[in-house]
Design a protein around this motif. Structure first.
Motif, PDB file in Angstrom:
ATOM      1  N   SER A 102       0.796  -1.109  -0.046  1.00  0.00           N
ATOM      2  CA  SER A 102       0.067   0.021  -0.064  1.00  0.00           C
ATOM      3  C   SER A 102       0.980   1.246   0.090  1.00  0.00           C
ATOM      4  O   SER A 102       1.978   1.293   0.077  1.00  0.00           O
ATOM      5  N   GLU A 107      -6.169   2.981   4.023  1.00  0.00           N
ATOM      6  CA  GLU A 107      -7.238   2.985   3.226  1.00  0.00           C
ATOM      7  C   GLU A 107      -8.684   2.647   4.181  1.00  0.00           C
ATOM      8  O   GLU A 107      -8.535   1.454   4.853  1.00  0.00           O
ATOM      9  N   LEU A 205       0.975   6.740  -9.220  1.00  0.00           N
ATOM     10  CA  LEU A 205       0.960   5.389  -9.335  1.00  0.00           C
ATOM     11  C   LEU A 205       1.038   4.758 -10.511  1.00  0.00           C
ATOM     12  O   LEU A 205       0.491   4.816 -11.572  1.00  0.00           O
ATOM     13  N   CYS A 239      -9.361  -2.153   6.662  1.00  0.00           N
ATOM     14  CA  CYS A 239      -8.172  -1.567   6.081  1.00  0.00           C
ATOM     15  C   CYS A 239      -7.752  -2.524   4.974  1.00  0.00           C
ATOM     16  O   CYS A 239      -7.368  -1.989   3.878  1.00  0.00           O
ATOM     17  N   LYS A 242     -10.380  -2.592   1.963  1.00  0.00           N
ATOM     18  CA  LYS A 242     -10.030  -1.273   1.264  1.00  0.00           C
ATOM     19  C   LYS A 242      -8.617  -1.253   0.389  1.00  0.00           C
ATOM     20  O   LYS A 242      -8.786  -0.788  -0.873  1.00  0.00           O
ATOM     21  N   THR A 243      -7.725  -1.697   1.077  1.00  0.00           N
ATOM     22  CA  THR A 243      -6.367  -1.543   0.438  1.00  0.00           C
ATOM     23  C   THR A 243      -6.281  -2.475  -0.665  1.00  0.00           C
ATOM     24  O   THR A 243      -5.699  -2.176  -1.783  1.00  0.00           O
ATOM     25  N   ARG A 245      -8.792  -3.339  -2.543  1.00  0.00           N
ATOM     26  CA  ARG A 245      -9.451  -3.001  -3.900  1.00  0.00           C
ATOM     27  C   ARG A 245      -8.669  -1.807  -4.516  1.00  0.00           C
ATOM     28  O   ARG A 245      -8.573  -1.683  -5.560  1.00  0.00           O
ATOM     29  N   PHE A 246      -8.146  -0.849  -3.705  1.00  0.00           N
ATOM     30  CA  PHE A 246      -6.993   0.113  -4.171  1.00  0.00           C
ATOM     31  C   PHE A 246      -6.136  -0.589  -5.061  1.00  0.00           C
ATOM     32  O   PHE A 246      -5.899  -0.072  -6.085  1.00  0.00           O
ATOM     33  N   LEU A 247      -5.402  -1.430  -4.431  1.00  0.00           N
ATOM     34  CA  LEU A 247      -4.208  -2.196  -5.111  1.00  0.00           C
ATOM     35  C   LEU A 247      -4.714  -2.518  -6.379  1.00  0.00           C
ATOM     36  O   LEU A 247      -4.066  -3.002  -7.443  1.00  0.00           O
ATOM     37  N   LYS A 249      -7.104  -1.742  -8.516  1.00  0.00           N
ATOM     38  CA  LYS A 249      -7.444  -0.619  -9.216  1.00  0.00           C
ATOM     39  C   LYS A 249      -6.200  -0.200  -9.728  1.00  0.00           C
ATOM     40  O   LYS A 249      -6.119  -0.071 -10.961  1.00  0.00           O
ATOM     41  N   VAL A 250      -5.022  -0.043  -9.258  1.00  0.00           N
ATOM     42  CA  VAL A 250      -3.919   0.310  -9.747  1.00  0.00           C
ATOM     43  C   VAL A 250      -3.196  -0.770 -10.693  1.00  0.00           C
ATOM     44  O   VAL A 250      -2.714  -0.738 -11.712  1.00  0.00           O
TER      45      VAL A 250
END
Length: 292
Positions: A102, A107, A205, A239, A242-243, A245-247, A249-250
């Motif tokens: 992360s 997140e 990113l 966390c 959410k992390t 999902r964020f990861l 996406k990138v």
């Protein structure tokens, strides 16, 4: 007295920052602006060179797209380091670093666990600069797990014993989290609310960011997650999810699908219940199928 270390790739921004420092720092100082535009090295190697060359005990590593708003901020910084247990100071950070790769933010828990005081510009978004200020505990100095690398302060004594990891990190990402975790083993890491800076650009990113994040995770897998203060098991799970999902996406824009599956398995990345893990695992396939 303060040694200010800059990894420079833009002479105009560097000169503007040096002028800004002269007008605001308020104490004797030196600027070590190390040119890194021709035959560039990783920022960790540049910063370590700055540590070796520094003449003064107190060190500040700052991006050249930063401007200082606080007058006499150098004196404020030296006062902060009168606490001998303090090892690293930033102006943005988070009190929790999740198990998954992360950035420095927590997140899903940002409202409570992110500590920040800076004016942020947005080049990729159609919106004006804004003051980002989060301080739920109304502190002058908030202890955190990791800080953002746009502004880092420490001492020469600490940085000679715990340098930036230029062997592992050869690019321009992840050095701040890695240093936070390394120094955090022996000293406190904190965010100060007494120094206000302006950041003229956003972070990037990309594939290099992903690869650096994975390297850092593999290095610190035995330690993660890291929390400062109380965080419940439910919050940790939120966390991680959410992390993830964020990861994803990138990653789906920069990393092949098989690499994403490998990443999820590295060192038993997440310690969640099996059902949650399975949902996250299957969502990788969904993300890459939809991409096609």
């Amino acid at each position: 007295m303060l040694s200010i270390i800059i990894c420079s790739v833009n002479s105009d921004q560097r000169n503007q920052l040096i002028q800004n420092i002269q007008e605001t720092v308020g104490i004797p100082y030196e600027v070590l602006a190390i040119e890194n535009h021709i035959n560039p090295r990783g920022i960790s190697a540049v910063y370590n060179e700055g540590v070796r060359r520094a003449r003064f005990e107190h060190l500040c590593f700052v991006h050249e797209d930063v401007r200082f708003f606080t007058v006499n901020w150098g004196s404020i910084l030296l006062d902060i380091f009168k606490d001998s247990q303090l090892g690293l100071v930033g102006v943005a950070g988070a009190a929790h670093k999740p198990k998954l790769p992360s950035g420095w933010g927590a997140e899903g828990l940002a409202d409570r666990l992110v500590k920040i005081n800076m004016i942020q510009h947005f080049k990729r978004k159609n919106q004006p600069p804004s003051l980002q200020y989060q301080n739920t505990e109304l502190e002058k100095l908030a202890q955190v797990a990791c800080v953002d690398g746009l502004f880092l302060a420490s001492t020469k004594n600490i940085m000679e014993r715990i340098p930036f990891d230029e062997i592992l990190l050869k690019g321009f990402h992840g050095y701040d989290i890695d240093l936070s975790l390394a120094i955090g083993q022996y000293y406190k890491v904190a965010v100060t609310y007494d120094i206000l800076v302006e950041h003229l650009s956003e972070g990037t990113l990309n594939k290099d960011w992903i690869e650096s994040s994975i390297l850092i995770h593999k290095k610190w897998n035995h330690l993660l997650p890291v929390s400062v203060g109380y965080i419940s098991k439910k919050e940790k799970t939120i966390c991680e999810k959410k992390t993830f999902r964020f990861l994803m996406k990138v990653m789906k824009d920069h990393v092949p699908a098989q690499r994403a599956w490998i990443t999820l398995h590295l060192g038993e990345l997440i310690r969640l219940n099996f059902f949650t893990y399975l949902k996250m695992y299957l969502s990788i396939g969904k993300a890459y199928v939809l991409k096609k």
